[in-house]
Design a protein around this motif. Structure first.
Motif, PDB file in Angstrom:
ATOM      1  N   UNK A 153       0.809  -1.132  -0.097  1.00  0.00           N
ATOM      2  CA  UNK A 153       0.142  -0.053  -0.047  1.00  0.00           C
ATOM      3  C   UNK A 153       0.894   1.293   0.057  1.00  0.00           C
ATOM      4  N   UNK A 154       0.425   2.269  -0.870  1.00  0.00           N
ATOM      5  CA  UNK A 154       1.137   3.417  -0.812  1.00  0.00           C
ATOM      6  C   UNK A 154       0.503   4.447  -0.183  1.00  0.00           C
ATOM      7  N   UNK A 155       1.159   5.041   1.003  1.00  0.00           N
ATOM      8  CA  UNK A 155       0.587   5.988   1.857  1.00  0.00           C
ATOM      9  C   UNK A 155       0.678   7.320   1.264  1.00  0.00           C
ATOM     10  N   UNK A 156       1.948   7.735   0.682  1.00  0.00           N
ATOM     11  CA  UNK A 156       2.093   9.008   0.430  1.00  0.00           C
ATOM     12  C   UNK A 156       3.247   8.748  -0.887  1.00  0.00           C
ATOM     13  N   UNK A 157       3.525  10.167  -1.470  1.00  0.00           N
ATOM     14  CA  UNK A 157       4.576   9.999  -2.498  1.00  0.00           C
ATOM     15  C   UNK A 157       5.460  11.347  -2.326  1.00  0.00           C
ATOM     16  N   UNK A 158       6.535  11.498  -2.897  1.00  0.00           N
ATOM     17  CA  UNK A 158       7.137  12.396  -2.656  1.00  0.00           C
ATOM     18  C   UNK A 158       6.923  13.500  -3.904  1.00  0.00           C
ATOM     19  N   UNK A 159       7.670  14.652  -3.919  1.00  0.00           N
ATOM     20  CA  UNK A 159       7.331  15.585  -5.011  1.00  0.00           C
ATOM     21  C   UNK A 159       6.416  16.704  -4.764  1.00  0.00           C
ATOM     22  N   UNK A 160       6.483  17.828  -5.392  1.00  0.00           N
ATOM     23  CA  UNK A 160       5.490  18.918  -4.951  1.00  0.00           C
ATOM     24  C   UNK A 160       4.152  18.767  -5.587  1.00  0.00           C
ATOM     25  N   UNK A 161       3.893  17.521  -6.337  1.00  0.00           N
ATOM     26  CA  UNK A 161       2.632  17.464  -6.691  1.00  0.00           C
ATOM     27  C   UNK A 161       2.301  15.881  -6.885  1.00  0.00           C
ATOM     28  N   UNK A 162       1.135  15.118  -6.988  1.00  0.00           N
ATOM     29  CA  UNK A 162       0.760  13.925  -6.990  1.00  0.00           C
ATOM     30  C   UNK A 162       1.453  13.441  -8.343  1.00  0.00           C
ATOM     31  N   UNK A 163       1.767  12.088  -8.031  1.00  0.00           N
ATOM     32  CA  UNK A 163       2.644  11.315  -9.145  1.00  0.00           C
ATOM     33  C   UNK A 163       1.418  10.893 -10.127  1.00  0.00           C
ATOM     34  N   UNK A 164       1.608  11.174 -11.371  1.00  0.00           N
ATOM     35  CA  UNK A 164       0.739  10.877 -12.372  1.00  0.00           C
ATOM     36  C   UNK A 164       0.212   9.326 -12.372  1.00  0.00           C
ATOM     37  N   UNK A 165       0.996   8.490 -12.285  1.00  0.00           N
ATOM     38  CA  UNK A 165       0.840   6.963 -12.150  1.00  0.00           C
ATOM     39  C   UNK A 165      -0.257   6.533 -10.980  1.00  0.00           C
ATOM     40  N   UNK A 166      -0.096   7.426  -9.908  1.00  0.00           N
ATOM     41  CA  UNK A 166      -0.800   7.143  -8.872  1.00  0.00           C
ATOM     42  C   UNK A 166      -1.388   8.167  -8.458  1.00  0.00           C
ATOM     43  N   UNK A 167      -2.340   8.748  -9.073  1.00  0.00           N
ATOM     44  CA  UNK A 167      -3.175  10.166  -8.695  1.00  0.00           C
ATOM     45  C   UNK A 167      -3.841  10.053  -7.345  1.00  0.00           C
ATOM     46  N   UNK A 168      -4.213   8.909  -6.839  1.00  0.00           N
ATOM     47  CA  UNK A 168      -5.103   8.771  -5.720  1.00  0.00           C
ATOM     48  C   UNK A 168      -4.408   9.029  -4.428  1.00  0.00           C
ATOM     49  N   UNK A 169      -2.909   8.837  -4.748  1.00  0.00           N
ATOM     50  CA  UNK A 169      -1.946   8.653  -3.370  1.00  0.00           C
ATOM     51  C   UNK A 169      -1.628  10.319  -3.092  1.00  0.00           C
ATOM     52  N   UNK A 170      -1.886  10.585  -1.874  1.00  0.00           N
ATOM     53  CA  UNK A 170      -1.367  12.230  -1.575  1.00  0.00           C
ATOM     54  C   UNK A 170       0.159  12.246  -1.683  1.00  0.00           C
ATOM     55  N   UNK A 171       0.453  13.704  -1.692  1.00  0.00           N
ATOM     56  CA  UNK A 171       2.015  13.827  -1.473  1.00  0.00           C
ATOM     57  C   UNK A 171       2.161  13.655   0.302  1.00  0.00           C
ATOM     58  N   UNK A 172       3.639  13.746   0.282  1.00  0.00           N
ATOM     59  CA  UNK A 172       4.052  13.633   1.765  1.00  0.00           C
ATOM     60  C   UNK A 172       3.729  15.111   2.449  1.00  0.00           C
ATOM     61  N   UNK A 173       3.937  16.055   1.591  1.00  0.00           N
ATOM     62  CA  UNK A 173       3.498  17.611   2.159  1.00  0.00           C
ATOM     63  C   UNK A 173       2.028  17.494   2.230  1.00  0.00           C
ATOM     64  N   UNK A 174       1.236  16.911   1.547  1.00  0.00           N
ATOM     65  CA  UNK A 174      -0.321  16.861   1.753  1.00  0.00           C
ATOM     66  C   UNK A 174      -0.468  16.217   3.139  1.00  0.00           C
ATOM     67  N   UNK A 175       0.369  15.344   3.194  1.00  0.00           N
ATOM     68  CA  UNK A 175       0.244  14.483   4.560  1.00  0.00           C
ATOM     69  C   UNK A 175       0.727  14.969   5.891  1.00  0.00           C
ATOM     70  N   UNK A 176       1.263  16.249   5.652  1.00  0.00           N
ATOM     71  CA  UNK A 176       1.557  16.945   6.846  1.00  0.00           C
ATOM     72  C   UNK A 176       3.222  16.883   7.273  1.00  0.00           C
ATOM     73  N   UNK A 177       3.999  16.186   5.942  1.00  0.00           N
ATOM     74  CA  UNK A 177       5.563  15.918   6.099  1.00  0.00           C
ATOM     75  C   UNK A 177       6.164  16.570   5.103  1.00  0.00           C
ATOM     76  N   UNK A 178       6.040  17.789   5.018  1.00  0.00           N
ATOM     77  CA  UNK A 178       6.820  18.373   3.707  1.00  0.00           C
ATOM     78  C   UNK A 178       8.391  18.392   3.804  1.00  0.00           C
ATOM     79  N   UNK A 179       8.950  18.029   4.988  1.00  0.00           N
ATOM     80  CA  UNK A 179      10.461  17.744   5.111  1.00  0.00           C
ATOM     81  C   UNK A 179      10.868  16.459   4.197  1.00  0.00           C
TER      82      UNK A 179
END
Length: 325
Positions: free
Chosen positions: A217-243
């Protein structure tokens, strides 16, 4: 005095003419782009995605040379000591920024290179076993807090980005989680799939297929925007972990002392190559790398900031440079 001034001006003009002539004639032979990781790695795939287009622009062959070992230090040292003429380049990645914290180096990552361009970023996914009863980074942190010392995180080895990212997560959420280093990304991912380890930050070329197959299961992805191949997975920044949102970046470096005109010519050539549809297709396909472009100055500032950040994390994790054997 007038004669001395005239001779000094003449010498300066001659130097400028030599530099300009060198830049105009560059390149007159093949260019080598050194990847410090083995064939099939993200670095190798990204290098080979760009070099065909680069060769077309430069009008000379561009050869990818793999010089793996010591976490990328062997390839980096080779290029740092190369002649600064633009014919030997280095493809640095995120791992390059943590080298000073891992081993005693025979080069200075910040001073012994000239940045050419930041040419791409490759996403990573924070994954957990499908059996773990969490669906977000917040839920994972809550579970870890409820079971101090019971949850483990995998990495591709001590001092790897997966290791340091785990330390960042641990420190930011005040968690007691245990690092389990593996020999490489495939082994770390397999351990997560099997439920032997409860989490890990895995590069997208390895992670995406297993996520889509439902094996992790993917809980989050890196990057400034969501990964196109997994658009339903939030970014780590969206998840409250921008660092934790830094992706695996790829910056082309040349040895320090490479003439500015050559650096500028290489930057323009990479820009043209990366703009080619065939290059974009290769980068976004097998390499899973999002193309980008920058000025040499922007790339320099980016690399130096990354060195400061990740070596700070390494110091906080208690890592100390070891002799490079």
């Amino acid at each position: 005095m007038h004669r001395k001034a005239f001779l000094a001006a003449l010498a300066a003009a001659a130097c400028c003419l030599v530099t300009a002539a060198h830049a105009q004639s560059f390149p007159s032979r093949p260019v080598t782009l050194v990847s410090p990781f083995p064939a099939g790695s993200g670095s190798d795939l990204t290098a080979r995605a760009v070099t065909p287009g680069l060769a077309e622009v430069l009008g000379q062959p561009v050869v990818v040379e793999n010089r793996p070992g010591a976490g990328g230090a062997i390839g980096a040292q080779y290029v740092a000591k190369a002649k600064p003429d633009g014919y030997t380049l280095f493809l640095a990645s995120l791992s390059f920024s943590v080298l000073p914290s891992l081993m005693e180096l025979n080069f200075d990552p910040a001073k012994d290179f000239e940045a050419v361009i930041l040419m791409g970023q490759q996403g990573m996914a924070f994954v957990v076993p499908t059996s773990l009863p969490v669906n977000s980074m917040a839920e994972l942190a809550a579970l870890a807090k409820s079971q101090p010392g019971k949850l483990n995180y995998a990495s591709a080895g001590s001092g790897s980005i997966g290791h340091l990212a785990g330390e960042l997560f641990k420190n930011e959420r005040s968690l007691n989680i245990v690092h389990v280093p593996f020999k490489g990304t495939p082994e770390a991912l397999t351990a997560i799939m099997m439920g032997e380890v409860q989490m890990g930050l895995i590069a997208m070329p390895a992670a995406e297929a297993q996520i889509k197959a439902g094996k992790v299961k993917a809980l989050a992805v890196t990057g400034t925007k969501r990964y196109a191949g997994l658009p339903e997975v939030p970014t780590l920044a969206e998840s409250g972990l921008p660092s934790l949102s830094d992706s695996v970046w790829y910056v082309v470096l040349a040895p320090a002392g490479t003439p500015k005109d050559v650096i500028d010519k290489l930057n323009a050539a990479f820009r043209q190559a990366i703009a080619k549809p065939a290059t974009v297709e290769r980068m976004e396909g097998p390499a899973k790398t999002a193309p980008s472009v920058s000025t040499p100055q922007e790339a320099t500032a980016y690399v130096r900031a990354q060195i400061v950040k990740w070596n700070g994390v390494a110091a906080q994790a208690g890592l100390k440079p070891q002799a490079n054997k």
